[in-house]
Design a protein around this motif. Structure first.
Motif, PDB file in Angstrom:
ATOM      1  N   UNK A  40      69.507  76.547  59.190  1.00  0.00           N
ATOM      2  CA  UNK A  40      70.001  76.620  57.814  1.00  0.00           C
ATOM      3  C   UNK A  40      69.811  75.285  57.103  1.00  0.00           C
ATOM      4  N   UNK A  41      69.296  75.364  55.879  1.00  0.00           N
ATOM      5  CA  UNK A  41      69.176  74.201  55.003  1.00  0.00           C
ATOM      6  C   UNK A  41      69.918  74.520  53.717  1.00  0.00           C
ATOM      7  N   UNK A  42      70.872  73.687  53.351  1.00  0.00           N
ATOM      8  CA  UNK A  42      71.625  73.889  52.116  1.00  0.00           C
ATOM      9  C   UNK A  42      70.979  73.152  50.951  1.00  0.00           C
ATOM     10  N   UNK A  43      70.850  73.825  49.827  1.00  0.00           N
ATOM     11  CA  UNK A  43      70.293  73.218  48.619  1.00  0.00           C
ATOM     12  C   UNK A  43      71.237  73.481  47.450  1.00  0.00           C
ATOM     13  N   UNK A  44      71.561  72.428  46.714  1.00  0.00           N
ATOM     14  CA  UNK A  44      72.399  72.551  45.524  1.00  0.00           C
ATOM     15  C   UNK A  44      71.611  72.077  44.315  1.00  0.00           C
ATOM     16  N   UNK A  45      71.672  72.840  43.249  1.00  0.00           N
ATOM     17  CA  UNK A  45      71.000  72.471  42.013  1.00  0.00           C
ATOM     18  C   UNK A  45      71.980  71.772  41.086  1.00  0.00           C
ATOM     19  N   UNK A  77      77.390  71.078  59.882  1.00  0.00           N
ATOM     20  CA  UNK A  77      76.295  70.392  60.537  1.00  0.00           C
ATOM     21  C   UNK A  77      74.910  70.842  60.138  1.00  0.00           C
ATOM     22  N   UNK A  78      74.685  71.013  58.834  1.00  0.00           N
ATOM     23  CA  UNK A  78      73.343  71.388  58.359  1.00  0.00           C
ATOM     24  C   UNK A  78      72.862  70.350  57.353  1.00  0.00           C
ATOM     25  N   UNK A  79      71.555  70.207  57.200  1.00  0.00           N
ATOM     26  CA  UNK A  79      71.043  69.297  56.159  1.00  0.00           C
ATOM     27  C   UNK A  79      71.333  69.859  54.779  1.00  0.00           C
ATOM     28  N   UNK A  80      71.508  68.962  53.814  1.00  0.00           N
ATOM     29  CA  UNK A  80      71.863  69.380  52.452  1.00  0.00           C
ATOM     30  C   UNK A  80      71.102  68.513  51.457  1.00  0.00           C
ATOM     31  N   UNK A  81      70.511  69.179  50.466  1.00  0.00           N
ATOM     32  CA  UNK A  81      69.748  68.470  49.446  1.00  0.00           C
ATOM     33  C   UNK A  81      70.246  68.857  48.055  1.00  0.00           C
ATOM     34  N   UNK A  82      70.238  67.886  47.156  1.00  0.00           N
ATOM     35  CA  UNK A  82      70.592  68.125  45.756  1.00  0.00           C
ATOM     36  C   UNK A  82      69.336  67.933  44.913  1.00  0.00           C
TER      37      UNK A  82
END
Length: 395
Positions: A40-45, A77-82
């Motif tokens: 899982x990779x989390x992405x927030x806009x 515990x997942x990577x997260x990008x904005x």
């Protein structure tokens, strides 16, 4: 979760990008998929000025929400990008919202955001990261059809149904998207969040229009387009000029309170004539609508839309997110995709969405929808006293 992601391969070998808004729904989706073993990779806009929204309840995709999404990602515990999409959001959603209101329409910006930003740009980002799917916390579901494509369906919890705002999801987007919460209710989602130790378990839901902090649309439009707001007349359906106004953006079709004029009987806003800067008022009966002409239609049915012809098919239609679907006929005639509402509806306005379903209940299939371009009202004036947004759309 009640439904599978329907993805080939083992979860630990399958990457899934989760659109994390910072709310409880998308956080639970990310946490559950991670527990199932997905990569899982989390992405927030970041969609608008996060500084202005940091301390506002009900915000979305800004300020505190970004911090909450990051904190949840760290917890599970997942990577997260904005990703900074402020310019895109301003151009595709906020500016179009203002232009639509100035044209006398009542737009649905959440549908525009899903169509032009979240399910377009973000979906492309997910693919570039090697993901097999993009998962969101929306309360709808999707499932394979006999054709091999995926269909969009209402959730089991109709109180949380968000299908009205997702009608513009294209077939290609739908095949890549997954909606894991379609089989659960909001209370169960919050309980899962508590059980998993997510700090957002009791966080308030985001409001419908995230970039309108005061809830007053006119304030946003006046700030964005100060020179475009002009005064005009308030005119009765019979042609009488009853008073003046400071801009049609302060009115919506169906409005009764705050019109600013009185003639001893209830008055409603029946139409907004942007070209003449007129607010047309009349009795409630004048708001009844049975036939709608649509533009920008997204069709998710099995047969080509053009094949419907003037006979059309029976569907169930919604013209507001807060109303249940009602029986209707969907057909194509005179170059227009049209909807005929069997029971009629009061206060329908150009700019709103009309969404089609196979049936009225939970888990029924979404057939698509479109933007209302023209509204036929039997009581509208016929001598050119008011053309309004509806007639202008037909020209």
């Amino acid at each position: 979760m009640a439904n599978s992601l329907d993805l080939p391969g083992r979860p630990e070998e399958t990457r899934v990008v989760v659109a994390m808004s910072g709310g409880v729904d998308s956080s639970v989706v990310a946490a559950l998929l991670a527990r199932e073993g997905y990569d899982v990779v989390g992405v927030t806009l970041q969609l608008y000025d996060h500084g202005e929204a940091t301390h506002r309840k009900g915000a979305c995709c800004a300020g505190q929400d970004i911090l909450d999404a990051r904190r949840v990602a760290e917890t599970i515990g997942i990577p997260h990008y904005v990703l900074d999409y402020e310019d895109r959001f301003q151009r595709e959603v906020i500016d179009r919202f203002a232009e639509s209101y100035l044209a006398g329409e009542t737009p649905v910006p959440c549908a525009s955001c899903n169509q032009s930003v979240k399910f377009s740009d973000l979906l492309g980002t997910a693919r570039s990261l090697g993901a097999a799917a993009l998962a969101t916390g929306h309360y709808v579901t999707s499932a394979p059809l006999p054709s091999g494509r995926r269909g969009l369906f209402r959730p089991v919890d109709l109180d949380r149904d968000q299908s009205y705002f997702l009608y513009a999801t294209t077939q290609d987007q739908l095949d890549f998207l997954r909606f894991p919460l379609g089989g659960v209710g909001k209370a169960e989602t919050r309980e899962i969040a508590r059980r998993l130790g997510l700090a957002v378990a009791d966080k308030h839901d985001s409001q419908d229009i995230c970039f309108v902090p005061s809830g007053r649309y006119a304030d946003v439009i006046e700030r964005l387009k100060p020179d475009a707001v002009e005064p005009g007349e308030i005119v009765h359906l019979d042609g009488r000029v009853l008073g003046g106004h400071d801009g049609i953006i302060h009115f919506t079709v169906g409005q009764r309170r705050g019109i600013g004029v009185s003639i001893g009987e209830p008055l409603y806003v029946v139409d907004l004539d942007a070209a003449r800067r007129r607010v047309i008022v009349g009795p409630r009966d004048a708001l009844m609508t049975r036939r709608l002409h649509l533009r920008d239609v997204n069709w998710l049915g099995d047969s080509p839309l053009a094949a419907l012809g003037p006979e059309g098919i029976e569907v169930w239609a919604r013209v507001r997110s807060t109303r249940a679907p009602q029986p209707a006929r969907l057909f194509v005639d005179g170059g227009w995709v049209q909807v005929e509402l069997v029971e009629g509806e009061h206060g329908v306005a150009p700019g709103q969405a009309a969404v089609f379903y196979e049936g009225p209940g939970a888990s029924t299939r979404v057939l698509g929808g479109g933007t209302i371009a023209r509204v036929e009202r039997p009581a509208m004036p016929t001598a050119g006293e008011s053309t309004g947004a509806a007639a202008a759309a037909a020209e």
